[in-house]
Design a protein around this motif. Structure first.
Motif, PDB file in Angstrom:
ATOM      1  N   ILE A 114     -10.299  25.456   7.971  1.00 57.91           N
ATOM      2  CA  ILE A 114      -9.656  24.761   9.097  1.00 57.91           C
ATOM      3  C   ILE A 114      -8.304  25.419   9.357  1.00 57.91           C
ATOM      4  CG2 ILE A 114      -8.665  22.576   9.874  1.00 57.91           C
ATOM      5  CD1 ILE A 114     -10.757  21.211   8.039  1.00 57.91           C
ATOM      6  N   ASN A 170      -0.812  14.289   6.410  1.00 55.34           N
ATOM      7  CA  ASN A 170      -0.553  14.569   7.827  1.00 55.34           C
ATOM      8  C   ASN A 170       0.700  15.412   8.052  1.00 55.34           C
ATOM      9  OD1 ASN A 170      -2.725  12.815   8.183  1.00 55.34           O
ATOM     10  ND2 ASN A 170      -1.880  11.981  10.065  1.00 55.34           N
ATOM     11  N   LEU A 193     -13.609  17.886  11.621  1.00 53.67           N
ATOM     12  CA  LEU A 193     -12.960  18.131  10.326  1.00 53.67           C
ATOM     13  C   LEU A 193     -11.484  18.455  10.502  1.00 53.67           C
ATOM     14  CD1 LEU A 193     -15.739  20.249   8.560  1.00 53.67           C
ATOM     15  CD2 LEU A 193     -15.138  17.865   8.129  1.00 53.67           C
ATOM     16  N   LYS A 194     -11.166  19.153  11.586  1.00 57.20           N
ATOM     17  CA  LYS A 194      -9.781  19.580  11.785  1.00 57.20           C
ATOM     18  C   LYS A 194      -8.866  18.400  12.130  1.00 57.20           C
ATOM     19  CE  LYS A 194      -7.018  22.736  14.625  1.00 57.20           C
ATOM     20  NZ  LYS A 194      -7.042  23.897  15.513  1.00 57.20           N
ATOM     21  N   TRP A 195      -9.348  17.540  12.991  1.00 53.53           N
ATOM     22  CA  TRP A 195      -8.462  16.483  13.482  1.00 53.53           C
ATOM     23  C   TRP A 195      -8.813  15.087  12.980  1.00 53.53           C
ATOM     24  CZ3 TRP A 195      -4.252  18.449  15.334  1.00 53.53           C
ATOM     25  CH2 TRP A 195      -4.288  19.678  16.006  1.00 53.53           C
ATOM     26  N   ASN A 214      -0.790   4.770  -1.050  1.00 55.48           N
ATOM     27  CA  ASN A 214      -1.714   5.344  -0.073  1.00 55.48           C
ATOM     28  C   ASN A 214      -0.978   5.778   1.185  1.00 55.48           C
ATOM     29  OD1 ASN A 214      -4.334   6.179   0.472  1.00 55.48           O
ATOM     30  ND2 ASN A 214      -4.645   4.472   1.859  1.00 55.48           N
ATOM     31  N   ARG A 219     -12.003   1.949   8.639  1.00 54.49           N
ATOM     32  CA  ARG A 219     -11.948   3.150   9.475  1.00 54.49           C
ATOM     33  C   ARG A 219     -12.896   4.176   8.883  1.00 54.49           C
ATOM     34  NH1 ARG A 219      -6.868   6.145   6.758  1.00 54.49           N
ATOM     35  NH2 ARG A 219      -6.926   4.930   4.849  1.00 54.49           N
ATOM     36  N   PHE A 240      -8.940  21.047   1.168  1.00 52.05           N
ATOM     37  CA  PHE A 240      -9.949  20.710   2.184  1.00 52.05           C
ATOM     38  C   PHE A 240      -9.941  21.746   3.317  1.00 52.05           C
ATOM     39  CE2 PHE A 240     -10.947  18.512   6.188  1.00 52.05           C
ATOM     40  CZ  PHE A 240     -12.248  18.098   5.907  1.00 52.05           C
ATOM     41  N   SER A 242      -9.462  13.527  10.111  1.00 42.20           N
ATOM     42  CA  SER A 242      -8.750  12.827   9.037  1.00 42.20           C
ATOM     43  C   SER A 242      -7.296  12.569   9.427  1.00 42.20           C
ATOM     44  CB  SER A 242      -8.825  13.616   7.727  1.00 42.20           C
ATOM     45  OG  SER A 242      -8.114  14.824   7.845  1.00 42.20           O
ATOM     46  N   LEU A 243      -6.710  13.483  10.200  1.00 45.60           N
ATOM     47  CA  LEU A 243      -5.320  13.274  10.632  1.00 45.60           C
ATOM     48  C   LEU A 243      -5.231  12.031  11.521  1.00 45.60           C
ATOM     49  CD1 LEU A 243      -4.169  16.936  11.487  1.00 45.60           C
ATOM     50  CD2 LEU A 243      -3.776  15.662   9.383  1.00 45.60           C
ATOM     51  N   ILE A 244      -6.214  11.873  12.397  1.00 48.17           N
ATOM     52  CA  ILE A 244      -6.213  10.693  13.286  1.00 48.17           C
ATOM     53  C   ILE A 244      -6.462   9.427  12.470  1.00 48.17           C
ATOM     54  CG2 ILE A 244      -7.387   9.598  15.243  1.00 48.17           C
ATOM     55  CD1 ILE A 244      -8.002  12.412  16.296  1.00 48.17           C
ATOM     56  N   ASN A 259       0.814  -1.216   0.000  1.00 45.52           N
ATOM     57  CA  ASN A 259       0.000   0.000   0.000  1.00 45.52           C
ATOM     58  C   ASN A 259       0.846   1.264   0.000  1.00 45.52           C
ATOM     59  OD1 ASN A 259      -1.258  -2.053   2.187  1.00 45.52           O
ATOM     60  ND2 ASN A 259      -2.759  -1.407   0.682  1.00 45.52           N
ATOM     61  N   ASN A 309      -5.775   8.879   9.342  1.00 41.86           N
ATOM     62  CA  ASN A 309      -4.550   8.550   8.587  1.00 41.86           C
ATOM     63  C   ASN A 309      -3.490   7.948   9.501  1.00 41.86           C
ATOM     64  OD1 ASN A 309      -5.700   9.655   6.327  1.00 41.86           O
ATOM     65  ND2 ASN A 309      -4.591  11.587   6.432  1.00 41.86           N
ATOM     66  N   CYS A 310      -3.318   8.583  10.650  1.00 46.99           N
ATOM     67  CA  CYS A 310      -2.298   8.122  11.596  1.00 46.99           C
ATOM     68  C   CYS A 310      -2.577   6.675  12.014  1.00 46.99           C
ATOM     69  CB  CYS A 310      -2.296   9.047  12.821  1.00 46.99           C
ATOM     70  SG  CYS A 310      -1.295   8.503  14.191  1.00 46.99           S
ATOM     71  N   ASP A 322      -5.815  -0.106   4.874  1.00 47.15           N
ATOM     72  CA  ASP A 322      -5.246  -0.808   3.711  1.00 47.15           C
ATOM     73  C   ASP A 322      -4.379  -2.016   4.068  1.00 47.15           C
ATOM     74  OD1 ASP A 322      -5.620   1.475   1.286  1.00 47.15           O
ATOM     75  OD2 ASP A 322      -5.546   2.198   3.343  1.00 47.15           O
ATOM     76  N   PHE A 356     -13.175  10.469   9.095  1.00 46.75           N
ATOM     77  CA  PHE A 356     -12.986  11.492  10.121  1.00 46.75           C
ATOM     78  C   PHE A 356     -13.036  10.907  11.533  1.00 46.75           C
ATOM     79  CE2 PHE A 356     -14.475  13.630   6.340  1.00 46.75           C
ATOM     80  CZ  PHE A 356     -13.521  14.634   6.221  1.00 46.75           C
ATOM     81  N   LYS A 395     -13.448   3.917   4.978  1.00 47.07           N
ATOM     82  CA  LYS A 395     -12.222   3.690   4.195  1.00 47.07           C
ATOM     83  C   LYS A 395     -11.561   2.408   4.678  1.00 47.07           C
ATOM     84  CE  LYS A 395      -9.588   7.411   3.473  1.00 47.07           C
ATOM     85  NZ  LYS A 395      -8.811   8.620   3.828  1.00 47.07           N
ATOM     86  N   GLU A 403      -1.242   9.593   2.454  1.00 51.13           N
ATOM     87  CA  GLU A 403      -1.732   9.985   3.783  1.00 51.13           C
ATOM     88  C   GLU A 403      -0.614  10.594   4.634  1.00 51.13           C
ATOM     89  OE1 GLU A 403      -4.093   6.820   5.459  1.00 51.13           O
ATOM     90  OE2 GLU A 403      -5.638   7.132   3.931  1.00 51.13           O
ATOM     91  N   TYR A 451      -4.854  25.884  11.906  1.00 52.90           N
ATOM     92  CA  TYR A 451      -4.007  25.303  12.953  1.00 52.90           C
ATOM     93  C   TYR A 451      -3.174  26.430  13.550  1.00 52.90           C
ATOM     94  CZ  TYR A 451      -5.402  20.907  10.892  1.00 52.90           C
ATOM     95  OH  TYR A 451      -6.150  19.859  10.430  1.00 52.90           O
ATOM     96  N   TRP A 497      -2.873   7.583  17.876  1.00 52.77           N
ATOM     97  CA  TRP A 497      -2.646   9.039  17.936  1.00 52.77           C
ATOM     98  C   TRP A 497      -1.998   9.386  19.276  1.00 52.77           C
ATOM     99  CZ3 TRP A 497      -3.059  13.052  14.599  1.00 52.77           C
ATOM    100  CH2 TRP A 497      -3.229  14.339  15.095  1.00 52.77           C
ATOM    101  N   ARG A 500      -4.259   4.358  10.334  1.00 51.20           N
ATOM    102  CA  ARG A 500      -4.568   3.406   9.251  1.00 51.20           C
ATOM    103  C   ARG A 500      -3.927   2.059   9.532  1.00 51.20           C
ATOM    104  NH1 ARG A 500      -1.696   5.393   5.528  1.00 51.20           N
ATOM    105  NH2 ARG A 500      -0.121   3.776   5.806  1.00 51.20           N
TER     106      ARG A 500
END
Lengths: 349, 630
Positions: free
Chosen positions: A300, A13, B613-615, A5, B400, A294, B617-619, A2, B621-622, B489, B403, B486, A9, A302, B594, B624
């Motif tokens: 959004i 991040n 929305l802010k966190w 992907n 997962r 996005f 997708s980051l979580i 993978n 991805n982290c 993977d 979000f 999702k 990702e 930070y 995370w 996965r």
């Protein structure tokens, strides 16, 4: 497993929040300062230009005149070999070795060119920089006639190229780069005798500076007024950003003009791992670009401390970086005269 | 050198093994000393390894991994045999699994104990709880060699043990003051310490608490866990000196203990079912228990600066304040207290530090609690591929959410229904939707499970929806969730490969979705193999209630096949599953990974879309891949 992907990702991040904040700041700065041109400096500018194009295409940023600008410290240093102002910058980075090595590694001259400029004895002489900066500078300025002869043609050609990018026609151009001391911005300002603005992740010194008779304005999005080694992690470990934020080509080292159609032809140095595996880097970039879009769509934001926190996890822990990315961080450290550096091993992760 | 030669001749068996191990590079003096300190001669270093490797995951060289060998060959671990000796004499000829040294975790910092005048001046109390008589001898041996003079407080279970302790400890030159008290069997080790000695301990610069411990989690009587803790808390003179030096040099260090015993389940630092019992501490001390994994002295043995535990030690306790025996294996006020002392020391403004035996390093890196969650996908596949039936949890195990937040689809539906004027706000829909589910569960006395169809039937009844609207809203909730589903993977790849390799793949999930809906989700993430699917709402059995595991256990027993379950919930997929005697492997939920990565708590409000929305997708991805080492 993978890999694509995983890269995508990771790009979201690692680069997503930092790039989205960078562009939020650019958007605000452009509107507040009537910026009329964006110059994406090689090589970080490659990703920045892609992000900008996406944001403009999605009506998330205003369309301005813009261009990707081939520039590198090595090339600019070469053009300024006989220039007192430029030598002040080009000789300030540490170096230890012969004049021949310095001219080849730092100024990007070929062995043949070097041997045509100085005699064997001079070329073999060892120098220590920056300790002997003034002596090396006088030595090179003593040979300024020969050096000027060498640099005159590429300098004129490069100026012509810069004019073609629209940079010199702009009233308020903003140059985009990761950072940090703004050497390229200052050298371009001096060379083209224009006022410039620069937006950096981190600026060692922000605000206005007079360069000869022009004004350089520098801005640091995440931090200003810090120097390498002072403990600010995003700067001290900026190799992680420099390694990834690159273009498909190696370092820009020369410019020529086609004798048939008059177009500019560019020459690049050797490719690092990421450039030889650009499809992987593209997957990382795709993740970053999608994330910025996005973030813009959903407003959004930070905070700086959040961005620093996100960066710190990756820059201090080997396990946070997917193993397939480790080689992607290889940086061509031509200025120091060292071979490629990889921050994963350099920082002992 | 004379001593070395002498011992080589007199300790013939050890000497022979040492020579062989050295010749083959399996024992490397230079490597061993670089990691674990200097020894008076090479044979001493080898003996040190032979002793410690029975209970500690130290390695003899880069060519042999003690932990791998003992984990793969638990008979050797349980027999208390040094793994290298067994490997050289038998294991390699029997084809037993072994490996070169594995780096499972690298502390981000290293605390270097520095010599100073002050470390010897610290006023130290050793506080022991002795339930088993033979531990008096073990503790006496340690106290005898303690590098400075100490006061000793001992709580014992019988008058005989009290006599023995008084007799032995009072003869030790290192012991100044000795206090021995016979205590009732209440409050385990914490009760007697707090009732009898709590306030007195506050007079000291440092305290060290240990107790006699024989049983492991499995209930099997073993001393490796105690030996491990005792070695790195009290017995090892070099370690003890280092601890004292580090406390003396760093007034902000409040608590020390070695990293969690390596043969414990990987999730041992999880709160499991104990958060509900920690309310007293949250209210009284103001500690934050929002994270699911926590740094605490697993086993209840530690060094502390008493001031770091001031609110606990200064409190007046009686034995009646502690729950009566028999206590459950997990889930009690005492289990919660054990998990809270590290947080208390931090709340008091102190830091915790640890010793990590494999690296021979002291560190303040709190990610030590995730040291066991390091596994490359290929290693994970190979591990699972040894079993005939591999069952997987579904949500946050093989799939997962984009979000992370599980209720985000409901919130989105709430927004749509608000726009249509069906509800006043997304929040009111979410409340009504979840209340309907809870009411149904109450109606069923929390037995079996509830399906999404039942939930929407109830909502439709309550709100007078038409049958068409009801079906549409139900489908919308599912589709909104499906859209954000999702694959994890690497996990999906492993699932498909296991099936290709001839393994039976099962999916077991506690969820209100229907069997068909769950199948659609699995199809969406790329599961295209034959599988058995057990859905709680369909079968009326749940993993977290144990009913599903009873069913699975019976089914597997009938098949007579080997089995392992993989899932992200410590309670449902690991602890309760294990209670039914089923093998399992816990993997990290994206939020846990995370936390393990060192990020702060960020997703705190499931109704706050901007936070999601802010966190989110980051979580996602982290998390996965549910381990480190991808």
């Amino acid at each position: 497993m993978n890999k694509q992907n995983s890269f995508y990702e990771f790009g979201q991040n690692f680069l997503g929040p930092i790039c989205s904040e960078y562009f939020f700041n650019i958007r605000t700065y452009c509107s507040q300062n009537n910026i009329d041109y964006l110059g994406f400096l090689a090589r970080e500018g490659y990703l920045f230009q892609r992000i900008y194009k996406r944001l403009v295409a999605k009506s998330l940023m205003e369309r301005l005149d813009s261009n990707y600008i081939y520039a590198s410290r090595s090339f600019l240093f070469r053009l300024g070999m006989a220039n007192d102002f430029s030598l002040e910058y080009s000789l300030s980075h540490s170096f230890s070795g012969s004049l021949k090595s310095l001219l080849i590694r730092r100024f990007g001259l070929t062995e043949r060119e070097v041997e045509g400029l100085f005699n064997d004895e001079a070329l073999k002489r060892e120098w220590e920089l920056p300790d002997q900066k003034e002596r090396v500078k006088s030595f090179l300025l003593d040979a300024s006639d020969a050096l000027t002869k060498k640099t005159h043609e590429p300098l004129q050609l490069y100026k012509e190229y810069l004019q073609s990018t629209g940079l010199t026609d702009a009233k308020k151009p903003l140059l985009l780069d990761v950072g940090y001391s703004g050497t390229i911005q200052k050298l371009l300002t001096s060379m083209m005798e224009i006022d410039t603005h620069g937006m950096y992740f981190i600026a060692t010194k922000s605000g206005e500076q007079i360069i000869q008779s022009n004004t350089v304005t520098m801005n640091g999005v995440f931090k200003s007024g810090v120097k390498m080694g002072e403990g600010y992690l995003m700067l001290d470990r900026s190799l992680f950003l420099e390694g990834l934020l690159t273009a498909p080509q190696g370092q820009f080292i020369d410019i020529h003009k086609s004798k048939t159609d008059g177009s500019f032809k560019f020459t690049f140095a050797r490719k690092a791992y990421a450039q030889n595996n650009f499809q992987d880097l593209n997957a990382i970039f795709d993740g970053a670009i999608d994330f910025v879009e996005f973030a813009f769509k959903n407003n959004i934001r930070y905070s700086t401390s959040e961005t620093e926190m996100l960066f710190a996890q990756y820059a201090t822990k080997r396990n946070m970086l997917p193993s397939a990315t480790w080689a992607m961080f290889d940086v061509d450290d031509a200025i120091s005269g060292n071979p490629n550096v990889n921050p994963v091993t350099f920082f002992g992760l | 050198m004379a001593q070395y030669r002498f011992e080589l001749q007199t300790k013939r068996r050890t000497s022979k093994a040492f020579k062989q191990a050295t010749r083959e590079g399996l024992f490397n003096l230079e490597w061993y000393e670089a990691h674990y300190g200097n020894f008076s001669h090479p044979l001493r270093a080898f003996e040190d390894y032979l002793h410690k490797s029975k209970f500690a995951n130290v390695n003899p060289s880069a060519l042999f991994d003690t932990e791998t060998y003992l984990r793969a060959n638990t008979d050797i671990y349980h027999a208390g045999i040094s793994p290298l000796i067994h490997f050289m004499n038998h294991g390699r000829y029997e084809g037993r699994m072994s490996s070169a040294a594995v780096s499972r975790w690298n502390p981000v910092d290293e605390l270097v104990p520095e010599e100073s005048l002050s470390w010897r001046q610290q006023k130290v109390a050793i506080c022991l709880h002795i339930f088993y008589s033979d531990f008096v001898d073990k503790f006496a041996e340690c106290l005898k060699k303690f590098p400075i003079n100490i006061d000793v407080f001992v709580a014992v279970s019988t008058a005989e043990i009290a006599d023995k302790a008084n007799r032995q400890f009072s003869q030790l030159g290192t012991v100044n003051k000795l206090k021995v008290v016979v205590t009732p069997n209440r409050g385990r080790n914490f009760g007697p310490m707090l009732v009898e000695f709590g306030k007195e301990l506050l007079e000291y610069d440092l305290m060290c608490h240990l107790h006699s411990k024989k049983s492991l989690y499995s209930g099997r009587e073993q001393t490796q866990w105690f030996d491990y803790l005792n070695q790195y808390l009290l017995k090892d003179k070099h370690t003890v000196k280092s601890i004292l030096r580090l406390f003396a040099k760093n007034p902000d260090f409040g608590m020390y203990y070695p990293t969690s015993f390596w043969m414990m389940p990987s999730w041992v630092n999880h709160w499991t079912c104990n958060k509900a019992f920690a309310n007293d501490f949250v209210e009284g001390w103001g500690i934050d228990i929002s994270q699911d994994f926590v740094n605490y002295p697993v086993g209840g043995m530690f060094w502390a600066r008493p001031d770091a535990l001031l609110p606990l030690l200064s409190q007046s306790f009686t034995y009646e304040d502690f729950p009566e025996e028999p206590l459950p294996n997990d889930g009690s006020w005492l289990h919660a207290l054990e998990r809270s002392v590290g947080l208390l020391s931090e709340k008091q403004g102190y830091k915790q530090f640890f010793y990590y035996p494999p690296a021979g390093r002291f560190t303040s890196d709190k990610s030590q609690i995730f040291a066991q969650y390091h596994k490359h996908p290929e290693a994970l596949f190979n591990e699972l591929n040894t079993v005939e039936i591999v069952s997987f949890d579904i949500f946050d195990t093989v799939l997962r959410r984009a979000f992370t937040e599980p209720d985000y689809a409901k919130l989105k539906l709430g927004k749509l229904l608000t726009e249509k004027g069906v509800f006043e706000s997304p929040e009111t829909f979410l409340a009504a939707r979840n209340d309907a589910e809870l009411s149904l569960r109450k109606l069923k006395s929390f037995k079996g499970d509830v399906s999404i169809t039942e939930v929407y039937d109830a909502l439709a009844n309550e709100l007078n929806w038409t049958a068409t609207d009801k079906c549409m809203y139900l489908e919308l909730e599912f589709e909104l969730d499906l859209e954000m589903i999702k694959p994890k993977d690497e996990m999906v790849n492993i699932v498909n490969r296991l099936s290709d390799a001839g393994r039976d793949v099962w999916f077991i999930t506690d969820i209100y979705y229907t069997h068909e809906q769950v199948e659609r989700m699995l199809r969406k993430i790329g599961i295209n193999i034959p599988f058995k699917l057990l859905v709680s709402s369909d079968l009326g059995m749940r993993k977290d209630a144990g009913t599903m595991w009873r069913y699975v256990k019976d089914a597997i027993d009938v098949l007579g096949k080997s089995h392992i379950h993989v899932g992200d919930s410590v309670r449902s997929d690991a602890q309760i599953c294990g209670d039914f005697g089923l093998s399992n492997m816990h993997i990290l939920h994206p939020k846990d990974k995370w936390q393990a990565a060192g990020y702060p708590v960020v997703l705190t409000n499931p109704l706050d879309e901007s936070q999601i929305l802010k966190w989110g997708s980051l979580i996602s991805n982290c998390g996965r891949y549910p381990f480190f080492g991808e």
